[in-house]
Write a protein that holds these residues in place. Structure first.
Motif, PDB file in Angstrom:
ATOM      1  N   LEU A 419      51.371   5.540  17.613  1.00  0.00           N
ATOM      2  CA  LEU A 419      52.636   5.372  16.894  1.00  0.00           C
ATOM      3  C   LEU A 419      52.450   5.423  15.389  1.00  0.00           C
ATOM      4  O   LEU A 419      53.400   5.207  14.636  1.00  0.00           O
ATOM      5  CB  LEU A 419      53.291   4.043  17.280  1.00  0.00           C
ATOM      6  CG  LEU A 419      53.551   3.829  18.764  1.00  0.00           C
ATOM      7  CD1 LEU A 419      54.295   2.523  18.979  1.00  0.00           C
ATOM      8  CD2 LEU A 419      54.312   4.993  19.368  1.00  0.00           C
ATOM      9  N   GLY A 420      51.200   5.677  14.938  1.00  0.00           N
ATOM     10  CA  GLY A 420      50.952   5.703  13.515  1.00  0.00           C
ATOM     11  C   GLY A 420      51.017   4.304  12.932  1.00  0.00           C
ATOM     12  O   GLY A 420      50.627   3.323  13.569  1.00  0.00           O
ATOM     13  N   LEU A 421      51.590   4.199  11.742  1.00  0.00           N
ATOM     14  CA  LEU A 421      51.579   2.927  11.018  1.00  0.00           C
ATOM     15  C   LEU A 421      52.950   2.266  10.918  1.00  0.00           C
ATOM     16  O   LEU A 421      53.074   1.186  10.336  1.00  0.00           O
ATOM     17  CB  LEU A 421      51.002   3.150   9.612  1.00  0.00           C
ATOM     18  CG  LEU A 421      49.533   3.592   9.606  1.00  0.00           C
ATOM     19  CD1 LEU A 421      49.091   3.968   8.190  1.00  0.00           C
ATOM     20  CD2 LEU A 421      48.631   2.490  10.169  1.00  0.00           C
ATOM     21  N   VAL A 422      53.977   2.899  11.470  1.00  0.00           N
ATOM     22  CA  VAL A 422      55.301   2.274  11.455  1.00  0.00           C
ATOM     23  C   VAL A 422      56.150   2.898  12.555  1.00  0.00           C
ATOM     24  O   VAL A 422      56.034   4.100  12.841  1.00  0.00           O
ATOM     25  CB  VAL A 422      55.989   2.435  10.072  1.00  0.00           C
ATOM     26  CG1 VAL A 422      56.203   3.912   9.725  1.00  0.00           C
ATOM     27  CG2 VAL A 422      57.314   1.684  10.019  1.00  0.00           C
ATOM     28  N   LYS A 423      56.966   2.070  13.173  1.00  0.00           N
ATOM     29  CA  LYS A 423      57.943   2.578  14.136  1.00  0.00           C
ATOM     30  C   LYS A 423      59.298   1.957  13.830  1.00  0.00           C
ATOM     31  O   LYS A 423      59.394   0.866  13.250  1.00  0.00           O
ATOM     32  CB  LYS A 423      57.525   2.300  15.578  1.00  0.00           C
ATOM     33  CG  LYS A 423      57.502   0.835  15.990  1.00  0.00           C
ATOM     34  CD  LYS A 423      57.127   0.694  17.465  1.00  0.00           C
ATOM     35  CE  LYS A 423      57.064  -0.771  17.903  1.00  0.00           C
ATOM     36  NZ  LYS A 423      56.717  -0.901  19.343  1.00  0.00           N
ATOM     37  N   PHE A 424      60.353   2.656  14.229  1.00  0.00           N
ATOM     38  CA  PHE A 424      61.719   2.263  13.912  1.00  0.00           C
ATOM     39  C   PHE A 424      62.465   2.073  15.233  1.00  0.00           C
ATOM     40  O   PHE A 424      62.612   3.021  16.016  1.00  0.00           O
ATOM     41  CB  PHE A 424      62.390   3.343  13.062  1.00  0.00           C
ATOM     42  CG  PHE A 424      61.609   3.703  11.818  1.00  0.00           C
ATOM     43  CD1 PHE A 424      61.850   3.061  10.619  1.00  0.00           C
ATOM     44  CD2 PHE A 424      60.617   4.681  11.863  1.00  0.00           C
ATOM     45  CE1 PHE A 424      61.116   3.385   9.477  1.00  0.00           C
ATOM     46  CE2 PHE A 424      59.896   5.020  10.736  1.00  0.00           C
ATOM     47  CZ  PHE A 424      60.141   4.363   9.537  1.00  0.00           C
ATOM     48  N   LEU A 425      62.971   0.867  15.441  1.00  0.00           N
ATOM     49  CA  LEU A 425      63.498   0.511  16.753  1.00  0.00           C
ATOM     50  C   LEU A 425      65.018   0.382  16.762  1.00  0.00           C
ATOM     51  O   LEU A 425      65.603  -0.266  15.891  1.00  0.00           O
ATOM     52  CB  LEU A 425      62.880  -0.801  17.220  1.00  0.00           C
ATOM     53  CG  LEU A 425      61.355  -0.820  17.391  1.00  0.00           C
ATOM     54  CD1 LEU A 425      60.894  -2.183  17.882  1.00  0.00           C
ATOM     55  CD2 LEU A 425      60.905   0.267  18.355  1.00  0.00           C
ATOM     56  N   PHE A 426      65.614   0.980  17.759  1.00  0.00           N
ATOM     57  CA  PHE A 426      67.015   0.769  18.117  1.00  0.00           C
ATOM     58  C   PHE A 426      67.016   0.517  19.623  1.00  0.00           C
ATOM     59  O   PHE A 426      67.187   1.442  20.423  1.00  0.00           O
ATOM     60  CB  PHE A 426      67.888   1.967  17.726  1.00  0.00           C
ATOM     61  CG  PHE A 426      67.264   3.320  17.930  1.00  0.00           C
ATOM     62  CD1 PHE A 426      67.625   4.131  18.997  1.00  0.00           C
ATOM     63  CD2 PHE A 426      66.317   3.802  17.030  1.00  0.00           C
ATOM     64  CE1 PHE A 426      67.048   5.385  19.179  1.00  0.00           C
ATOM     65  CE2 PHE A 426      65.739   5.054  17.205  1.00  0.00           C
ATOM     66  CZ  PHE A 426      66.110   5.848  18.287  1.00  0.00           C
ATOM     67  N   PRO A 427      66.785  -0.717  20.040  1.00  0.00           N
ATOM     68  CA  PRO A 427      66.547  -1.028  21.455  1.00  0.00           C
ATOM     69  C   PRO A 427      67.565  -0.383  22.387  1.00  0.00           C
ATOM     70  O   PRO A 427      68.777  -0.496  22.192  1.00  0.00           O
ATOM     71  CB  PRO A 427      66.654  -2.558  21.486  1.00  0.00           C
ATOM     72  CG  PRO A 427      66.238  -2.970  20.105  1.00  0.00           C
ATOM     73  CD  PRO A 427      66.777  -1.921  19.201  1.00  0.00           C
ATOM     74  N   ASN A 428      67.038   0.317  23.399  1.00  0.00           N
ATOM     75  CA  ASN A 428      67.894   1.072  24.311  1.00  0.00           C
ATOM     76  C   ASN A 428      67.225   1.148  25.673  1.00  0.00           C
ATOM     77  O   ASN A 428      66.009   0.933  25.789  1.00  0.00           O
ATOM     78  CB  ASN A 428      68.165   2.474  23.746  1.00  0.00           C
ATOM     79  CG  ASN A 428      66.882   3.250  23.492  1.00  0.00           C
ATOM     80  OD1 ASN A 428      66.288   3.818  24.400  1.00  0.00           O
ATOM     81  ND2 ASN A 428      66.436   3.273  22.229  1.00  0.00           N
ATOM     82  N   PRO A 429      67.982   1.449  26.717  1.00  0.00           N
ATOM     83  CA  PRO A 429      67.414   1.485  28.072  1.00  0.00           C
ATOM     84  C   PRO A 429      66.404   2.604  28.296  1.00  0.00           C
ATOM     85  O   PRO A 429      65.708   2.616  29.314  1.00  0.00           O
ATOM     86  CB  PRO A 429      68.650   1.682  28.968  1.00  0.00           C
ATOM     87  CG  PRO A 429      69.829   1.377  28.124  1.00  0.00           C
ATOM     88  CD  PRO A 429      69.431   1.692  26.724  1.00  0.00           C
ATOM     89  N   TYR A 430      66.327   3.544  27.365  1.00  0.00           N
ATOM     90  CA  TYR A 430      65.510   4.739  27.573  1.00  0.00           C
ATOM     91  C   TYR A 430      64.149   4.631  26.876  1.00  0.00           C
ATOM     92  O   TYR A 430      63.340   5.545  26.964  1.00  0.00           O
ATOM     93  CB  TYR A 430      66.286   5.965  27.079  1.00  0.00           C
ATOM     94  CG  TYR A 430      67.743   5.882  27.435  1.00  0.00           C
ATOM     95  CD1 TYR A 430      68.163   5.984  28.764  1.00  0.00           C
ATOM     96  CD2 TYR A 430      68.704   5.620  26.454  1.00  0.00           C
ATOM     97  CE1 TYR A 430      69.504   5.849  29.094  1.00  0.00           C
ATOM     98  CE2 TYR A 430      70.038   5.489  26.784  1.00  0.00           C
ATOM     99  CZ  TYR A 430      70.435   5.599  28.097  1.00  0.00           C
ATOM    100  OH  TYR A 430      71.757   5.446  28.435  1.00  0.00           O
ATOM    101  N   ASN A 431      63.923   3.519  26.177  1.00  0.00           N
ATOM    102  CA  ASN A 431      62.661   3.287  25.467  1.00  0.00           C
ATOM    103  C   ASN A 431      62.351   4.403  24.470  1.00  0.00           C
ATOM    104  O   ASN A 431      61.226   4.892  24.359  1.00  0.00           O
ATOM    105  CB  ASN A 431      61.497   3.113  26.456  1.00  0.00           C
ATOM    106  CG  ASN A 431      60.285   2.459  25.819  1.00  0.00           C
ATOM    107  OD1 ASN A 431      60.409   1.683  24.874  1.00  0.00           O
ATOM    108  ND2 ASN A 431      59.107   2.793  26.310  1.00  0.00           N
TER     109      ASN A 431
END
Length: 543
Positions: A419-431
């Protein structure tokens, strides 16, 4: 009695007659209808029976004691506006035959009984609801066509559509405003009309008979290229047979609009795009209009993130203008890896993320590797059901299969993390989420479908800075300080940002010109087939 003879009139004359508040047919009940006599049981019963196909419609009529909406004299402006709107259904790329406008108009001219009037009343309402639903939120049910389109579509309430029409000071304005009011939809609609007209005149001419053309060359193929670009609107009138500076600039502009390397040389890939028929481009525009209708009624957000899967791009849109953009890598074109389409809200970013390997990847990819070699993928930890890291020693991987493998897998934060050094999350059923990646070379490719479904971002740090700029004074300094700790850190956004994962192979740029992209997943081809099956005609402008 005010009236006109409906029989033998053409469509537009019939609409004009409707607008004039004329009689509803030559039968015995024409005069009582004009006099707006109270509904009798034959009318009410017919409406109730015919409206049973749409329960909300039956309830709507019952609540108003079966007072007519379309079939009395007072409704003349309303019904005229509706049939005028149906005249433009083809221009919107809608299935014209679904609304049966010709049949309904003919029935207005032949009413003999109150029962017939009631049946027609309900039939017009059903046609109106079908049209209003289609033009405001789309004519298709996309999830039935492609499982990757999981977008929640806001369908209008039938009773609200009827009540709002009745209350509207101007039926024409109300009906017009049901369609998307965005400039992008207007540009797509204009392109649809222009392409249809161009096709009617023979399209863009013969394909260019060459594999490569460049500056300084001359001949018939150069003339064909020049003629085709003129018809596409990329070049002014010219008769030169030489690949001159003007032609090079036109090719360069075309390449830029299609997301290609804009070198001004008409190589094999560029000519393949230039030789795509106008009919194929029109199909893309028709599908794009349908996709735009799916988003109608949804507040995209004054600030939102627009991820166009087909364009391999992500943008931040602030007040309608692009304030940040980056290239992306999306899911591979495989049934279990294609990036889905939906909308959600980005709530947080994780700096120095660990990677919790999805179960499907664990058992389909890593378990077979570890069965052959227990030390395989040693950079990824085994984790038991209590979250503890487990040594691989003593684990008999051969004893497990995809169904009973009891461990999860996790990759700790590191420079080489997937995932590298940062990830951006918008929680959803599809991951699905956006993230950095150590595989930077893939961003140099024109077609970038390589991931397991999530969206890899070409400029992840800059995206983080743009998102943090609204809640910290120095976003770059803040981000870098957290990054240097090496610790997995979740940073919540003070104001969640809407995220829209879309798939447009035709979309207008800031100048209003339509840019085209490859249908990498074949979704648009399937959608156009469904539109055609529903009755959408490629080049019909009006009914």
């Amino acid at each position: 009695m005010i009236g006109c003879d409906w029989r033998g009139l053409g469509r537009r004359a019939l609409v004009a007659c409707l607008l004039g508040g004329t009689s509803l047919g030559p039968g015995l009940l024409a005069a009582p209808v004009l006099a707006q006599a109270p509904a009798i049981s034959g009318f009410s019963q017919a409406v109730a029976e015919a409206a049973a196909a749409e329960p909300a419609l039956g309830a709507f009529y019952a609540a108003r004691a079966y007072a007519p909406v379309w079939t009395d004299a007072a409704a003349a402006p309303r019904r005229a506006a509706f049939f005028a709107a149906l005249d433009q259904a083809g221009a919107h790329g809608l299935p014209v035959a679904r609304y049966q406008a010709e049949t309904l108009l003919a029935r207005f001219a032949t009413i003999e009984t109150e029962r017939e009037r009631g049946q027609l009343e309900a039939a017009v309402s059903l046609a109106y609801l079908a049209w209003a639903r289609d033009i405001s939120s789309g004519a298709l049910e996309p999830e039935k066509i492609d499982a990757g389109i999981v977008r929640e579509i806001k369908r209008p309430d039938p009773a609200a559509l009827l009540s709002a029409l009745l209350a509207a000071p101007s039926p024409e304005h109300f009906l017009r405003d049901l369609a998307p009011k965005t400039p992008q939809y207007a540009n797509l609609m204009r392109a649809r009309l222009q392409l249809a007209a161009q096709i009617g005149q023979g399209g863009w001419g013969n394909p260019v008979p060459a594999r490569r053309l460049g500056p300084g060359e001359s001949g018939a193929a150069v003339v064909a290229l020049r003629d085709r670009l003129m018809k596409m609107g990329y070049l002014g009138r010219s008769v030169s047979a030489t690949y001159d500076a003007a032609l090079q600039k036109a090719v360069q502009s075309y390449q830029f609009d299609l997301g290609m390397k804009a070198d001004g040389v008409a190589g094999e890939a560029t000519l393949a795009e230039i030789n795509v028929a106008a009919e194929e481009r029109l199909k893309s525009v028709l599908v794009a209009m349908e996709r735009a209708r799916w988003l109608n009624g949804r507040d995209l957000g004054k600030r939102h993130i627009w991820v166009n899967i087909a364009d391999f791009s992500a943008r931040i849109i602030d007040d309608g203008k692009v304030s940040f953009e980056t290239v992306t890598v999306v899911g591979q074109n495989r049934p279990d890896r294609r990036t889905p389409e939906f909308s959600d809200e980005m709530e947080m970013m994780v700096i120095n993320p660990s990677w919790s390997v999805p179960r499907s990847i664990t058992v389909k990819e890593y378990l077979p590797m570890m069965q052959r070699n227990p030390g395989a993928a040693g950079h990824i930890q085994l984790v038991d059901s209590r979250g503890r890291t487990i040594s691989r020693e003593g684990v008999d991987f051969a004893a497990y299969n995809a169904r009973n493998f009891p461990f999860a897998m996790r990759q700790p934060p590191s420079q080489g993390n997937a995932l590298g050094l940062v990830k951006f999350l918008f929680p959803n059923p599809y991951n699905i989420y956006l993230h950095d990646t150590p595989s930077k070379s893939l961003f140099q490719r024109e077609v970038r479908d390589f991931s397991h479904g999530c969206i890899r971002v070409g400029r992840p740090f800059d995206l983080a800075y743009a998102l943090l700029a609204r809640q910290v004074d120095d976003p770059q300094d803040y981000f870098q300080k957290v990054l240097k700790t090496g610790a997995e850190t979740t940073v919540r956004l003070d104001a969640p940002v809407p995220v829209h994962l879309v798939y447009f192979t035709a979309w207008p740029n800031a100048r209003g010109r339509i840019e085209y992209r490859h249908d990498v997943y074949g979704r648009d081809a399937a959608l156009y087939t469904a539109l055609a099956k529903a009755g959408v005609e490629l080049t019909t402008l009006t009914n």
